[in-house]
Design an enzyme around this catalytic site. Structure first.
Site, PDB file in Angstrom:
ATOM      1  N   ARG A  61     -10.368  15.356 -13.932  1.00 43.49           N
ATOM      2  CA  ARG A  61     -11.347  15.833 -14.911  1.00 43.49           C
ATOM      3  C   ARG A  61     -12.782  15.782 -14.397  1.00 43.49           C
ATOM      4  NH1 ARG A  61      -8.976  13.260 -20.208  1.00 43.49           N
ATOM      5  NH2 ARG A  61      -8.901  11.589 -18.705  1.00 43.49           N
ATOM      6  N   HIS A 256      12.414   0.517  -8.145  1.00 36.37           N
ATOM      7  CA  HIS A 256      12.453   0.048  -6.759  1.00 36.37           C
ATOM      8  C   HIS A 256      13.649  -0.864  -6.462  1.00 36.37           C
ATOM      9  CE1 HIS A 256       8.570   1.758  -6.705  1.00 36.37           C
ATOM     10  NE2 HIS A 256       7.879   0.712  -7.099  1.00 36.37           N
TER      11      HIS A 256
HETATM   12  C1  BG6 Z   1       4.303  -0.108  -7.658  1.00 40.21           C
HETATM   13  C2  BG6 Z   1       4.052  -0.932  -8.887  1.00 40.21           C
HETATM   14  O1  BG6 Z   1       5.282   0.862  -7.905  1.00 40.21           O
HETATM   15  O2  BG6 Z   1       4.739  -0.952  -6.614  1.00 40.21           O
HETATM   16  C3  BG6 Z   1       3.030  -2.013  -8.604  1.00 40.21           C
HETATM   17  O3  BG6 Z   1       3.604  -0.097  -9.937  1.00 40.21           O
HETATM   18  C4  BG6 Z   1       3.428  -2.844  -7.416  1.00 40.21           C
HETATM   19  O4  BG6 Z   1       2.832  -2.858  -9.737  1.00 40.21           O
HETATM   20  C5  BG6 Z   1       3.789  -1.936  -6.240  1.00 40.21           C
HETATM   21  O5  BG6 Z   1       2.348  -3.672  -7.064  1.00 40.21           O
HETATM   22  C6  BG6 Z   1       4.383  -2.732  -5.116  1.00 40.21           C
HETATM   23  O6  BG6 Z   1       4.521  -1.906  -4.000  1.00 40.21           O
HETATM   24  P1  BG6 Z   1       4.532  -2.518  -2.531  1.00 40.21           P
HETATM   25  O7  BG6 Z   1       4.826  -1.339  -1.657  1.00 40.21           O
HETATM   26  O8  BG6 Z   1       3.184  -3.127  -2.316  1.00 40.21           O
HETATM   27  O9  BG6 Z   1       5.609  -3.534  -2.546  1.00 40.21           O
END
Ligand code: BG6
Length: 500
Positions: A61, A256
């Site tokens: 935006r 994840h």
């Molecule tokens: C993200 C989450 O998907 O993954 C975050 O929204 C988290 O809260 C992050 O910190 C962690 O990713 P990585 O790659 O640092 O383990």
């Protein structure tokens, strides 16, 4: 010294040549674009992975000219690039491909302006990237559809990358899927889960299926249980608004960590092709036993760190889980009866993501006291295979060995593989890998509709239970391994967390 490279030295890279295209990023001034997307694209340019003709069109935006946007992104890339010196000359060439269109995603005019801008770049292929607040996803997809931008001319393609979270429960994920499918085909829809792009997560498949010695042991006869930990020492870092609605179960486990679990536990696919691999991942996710409502308290634990409610943007009596742990079982021949313990939390003692495969304890009776000081210690010495995802990247195998000296005393030792020292070269970031994959049309590391729905189905009973109750939060101190209930959860199955 300039590096001289043989362009034919890496046939895989050569085959996976990125086609000319435009990437349209929605949410282009946001956190993700600044921290991950632009640094990844810049690094790809640095590694000469991008084609000579290429365009990025950003939207948000904030009114800005192309020049302003380039300047902002220059700062972001400098700040957030994890490695390598910033190369001014390269940046100039890269930035010439950066464009910007300001506008509200709810305004139909925006899509016409975007279309004009993309047409002016001369690119026929378009990769759309949804990196806004999730509540805008459907509006944007509708806008793309109405403006006919999703219709590709002959020989060209249109693809859509959707950032997580994909929905906030099973119902909303299904709804989002059907809205997307009104505009994009499933094969053109790339749901990103950046964990699948991490080298160390991809390596799980190489370890399991590229070697002869692990797979025969990879089942309930030899494996006692699996622990998957994703601990972060940081708190919510200014994302209080988003995070208080999401919580750790949705933010980390639904996507994840269930994907990581699927990678650890899936069957080998017949070929290494996108749908063959994804079929196996999906099958595994569908085999996870769904908790009955009365089992949730026994198999899932929520926590919140002291101080979370005082974070900016967080409600003073927020019921958000900043820690979540669960016990999952897989109902198939390979895994029946083997618990998979998953935990993730903010403000834990350190940043570490790893997977510990704990093998059955060998009968140590023949060594008597030599195996350790006493019975208690003997119990705590099973073989462990630890897959280290981050920050250390590698694999360790823990086993017992004879202590030097006379007599026979045993001591645990570790055999370690470390990515950095073994390969001596930098691993691409997850976003570099995944962006290239989407551009070349390889969806192996992206989640498919059925996988997303299966993983929501797994956590849905926990979400329902947690939504209908009031927790006595906060229940853990920052800098500790989470609430005591998580220890009780695992102790009830006669196991204990590593390093907690
Ligand atoms: C993200 C989450 O998907 O993954 C975050 O929204 C988290 O809260 C992050 O910190 C962690 O990713 P990585 O790659 O640092 O383990």
């Amino acid at each position: 010294m300039t590096e001289v490279r043989n362009p034919f030295a890496d046939p895989l890279r050569f085959e996976r040549r990125v086609p000319e295209c435009a990437i349209v990023i929605f949410g282009a001034a946001g956190d993700l674009a600044k921290r991950k997307l632009l640094p990844a694209l810049y690094r790809l340019a640095y590694d000469r992975r991008l084609p000579a003709s290429f365009a990025i069109v950003g939207n948000s935006r904030t009114p800005m000219s192309d020049e302003d946007y380039r300047e902002r992104m220059r700062e972001a890339v400098k700040q957030f690039s994890e490695d390598g010196d910033f190369d001014e000359e390269l940046w100039k060439r890269f930035a010439a491909n950066l464009h910007y269109v300001a506008g509200d995603v709810k305004d139909p005019q925006l899509y016409l302006s975007l279309k004009e801008k993309v047409t002016a770049t001369g690119q026929a292929n378009i990769l759309f990237y949804l990196s806004t607040q999730p509540s805008y996803y459907t509006v944007i997809v509708d806008g793309i559809g109405h403006s006919h931008m999703a219709a590709a001319p002959d020989g060209a393609w249109r693809r859509l990358i959707v950032e997580k979270p994909f929905g906030h429960d099973l119902g909303s994920a299904k709804e989002l899927n059907s809205r997307i499918h009104a505009v994009f085909r499933e094969e053109d829809t790339y749901r990103i889960d950046h964990y699948l792009g991490k080298e160390t997560v991809q390596n799980i498949l190489a370890l399991r299926f590229g070697n002869g010695i692990f797979e025969p042991l990879w089942n309930r006869r030899y494996i006692n249980h699996v622990q998957i930990t994703a601990a972060e020492s940081i708190g919510v870092e200014g994302r209080g608004g988003y995070y208080q609605e999401a919580g750790a179960l949705r933010d980390m486990i639904q996507n994840h960590l269930l994907q990581v679990m699927a990678t650890v536990a899936m069957e080998p696919s017949a070929v290494f092709e996108p749908d063959a691999v994804r079929d196996e991942r999906a099958k595994l996710l569908r085999s996870i036993k769904i908790m009955r409502p009365e089992e949730v308290d026994q198999y899932a634990v929520a926590g919140q760190y002291k101080g979370f409610r005082q974070e900016p943007g967080v409600n003073p009596d927020a019921q958000t889980d900043t820690y979540a742990a669960g016990t999952f079982f897989v109902d198939n021949w390979r895994w029946a009866g083997v618990p998979f313990f998953i935990r993730s939390g903010k403000k834990l003692p350190k940043r570490v993501t790893d997977i510990a495969i704990q093998f059955n304890q060998a009968p140590l009776a023949l060594f008597g006291k030599a195996a350790g000081a006493g019975d208690g210690e003997q119990k705590a010495r099973p073989n462990l295979l630890i897959l280290r995802i981050q920050p250390e990247e590698g694999i360790s195998l823990l086993f017992l060995s004879k202590e030097p000296g006379s007599g026979m005393r045993l001591r645990p030792v570790s055999m370690d593989f470390n990515y950095g020292t073994s390969f001596g070269e930098r691993s691409p970031s997850a976003y570099e890998t995944l962006l290239v994959d989407a551009m070349v049309g390889d969806a192996t590391l992206y989640t498919r509709q059925d996988m997303v729905e299966a993983s929501w189905t797994v956590i849905q009973p926990i979400l329902e239970n947690w939504n209908n109750r009031r927790f006595d939060f906060p229940n853990y101190d920052a800098g500790t391994w989470g609430p005591a209930e998580a220890d009780t959860m695992i102790a009830k199955l006669s196991r204990q967390w590593r390093n907690s």
